[in-house]
Scaffold this motif. Structure first.
Motif, PDB file in Angstrom:
ATOM      1  N   THR A 173       3.941   5.572  -5.597  1.00  0.00           N
ATOM      2  CA  THR A 173       3.916   5.516  -7.066  1.00  0.00           C
ATOM      3  C   THR A 173       2.832   6.426  -7.615  1.00  0.00           C
ATOM      4  O   THR A 173       3.070   7.196  -8.551  1.00  0.00           O
ATOM      5  CB  THR A 173       3.693   4.059  -7.530  1.00  0.00           C
ATOM      6  N   GLY A 174       1.650   6.369  -7.031  1.00  0.00           N
ATOM      7  CA  GLY A 174       0.559   7.221  -7.488  1.00  0.00           C
ATOM      8  C   GLY A 174       0.868   8.695  -7.323  1.00  0.00           C
ATOM      9  O   GLY A 174       0.566   9.512  -8.206  1.00  0.00           O
ATOM     10  N   GLY A 215       1.415  11.269 -10.409  1.00  0.00           N
ATOM     11  CA  GLY A 215       0.360  12.264 -10.504  1.00  0.00           C
ATOM     12  C   GLY A 215      -1.026  11.669 -10.643  1.00  0.00           C
ATOM     13  O   GLY A 215      -1.983  12.382 -10.946  1.00  0.00           O
ATOM     14  N   THR A 216      -1.159  10.375 -10.401  1.00  0.00           N
ATOM     15  CA  THR A 216      -2.464   9.726 -10.507  1.00  0.00           C
ATOM     16  C   THR A 216      -3.204   9.681  -9.175  1.00  0.00           C
ATOM     17  O   THR A 216      -4.384   9.369  -9.145  1.00  0.00           O
ATOM     18  CB  THR A 216      -2.312   8.283 -11.039  1.00  0.00           C
ATOM     19  N   LEU A 217      -2.517  10.007  -8.103  1.00  0.00           N
ATOM     20  CA  LEU A 217      -3.120  10.036  -6.777  1.00  0.00           C
ATOM     21  C   LEU A 217      -3.308  11.498  -6.386  1.00  0.00           C
ATOM     22  O   LEU A 217      -2.354  12.268  -6.338  1.00  0.00           O
ATOM     23  CB  LEU A 217      -2.220   9.344  -5.751  1.00  0.00           C
ATOM     24  N   ALA A 247       0.836  -1.206   0.000  1.00  0.00           N
ATOM     25  CA  ALA A 247       0.000   0.000   0.000  1.00  0.00           C
ATOM     26  C   ALA A 247       0.869   1.253   0.000  1.00  0.00           C
ATOM     27  O   ALA A 247       0.551   2.232  -0.687  1.00  0.00           O
ATOM     28  CB  ALA A 247      -0.927  -0.009   1.204  1.00  0.00           C
ATOM     29  N   LEU A 248       1.957   1.225   0.744  1.00  0.00           N
ATOM     30  CA  LEU A 248       2.875   2.357   0.766  1.00  0.00           C
ATOM     31  C   LEU A 248       3.496   2.562  -0.608  1.00  0.00           C
ATOM     32  O   LEU A 248       3.559   3.685  -1.116  1.00  0.00           O
ATOM     33  CB  LEU A 248       3.962   2.137   1.823  1.00  0.00           C
ATOM     34  N   ALA A 249       3.944   1.483  -1.216  1.00  0.00           N
ATOM     35  CA  ALA A 249       4.533   1.564  -2.554  1.00  0.00           C
ATOM     36  C   ALA A 249       3.522   2.091  -3.560  1.00  0.00           C
ATOM     37  O   ALA A 249       3.854   2.941  -4.402  1.00  0.00           O
ATOM     38  CB  ALA A 249       5.055   0.195  -2.982  1.00  0.00           C
TER      39      ALA A 249
END
Length: 53
Positions: A9-10, A14-16, A3-5
């Motif tokens: 990454t998100g 820029g997807t998060l 979940a941290l990774a």
């Protein structure tokens, strides 16, 4: 760990969507302002002294 990774990454891709500074300010102040940290530090010292008595 996954979940941290995924979160990192998100965020980097820029997807998060992350909260802006205004949204983060109350959270940071309630946990990390100098008076808050000073009170926590004093409490730790009080507990240490009480254990030694």
């Amino acid at each position: 760990m996954a979940a941290l990774a995924a979160g990192l990454t998100g965020a980097l891709r820029g997807t998060l969507r992350l909260p802006d500074a205004e949204a983060c300010r109350p959270h940071a102040r309630s946990r990390f302002d100098i008076p808050v940290i000073a009170a926590r530090t004093a409490q730790i010292y009080r507990e240490a002294v009480n254990r030694c008595e």
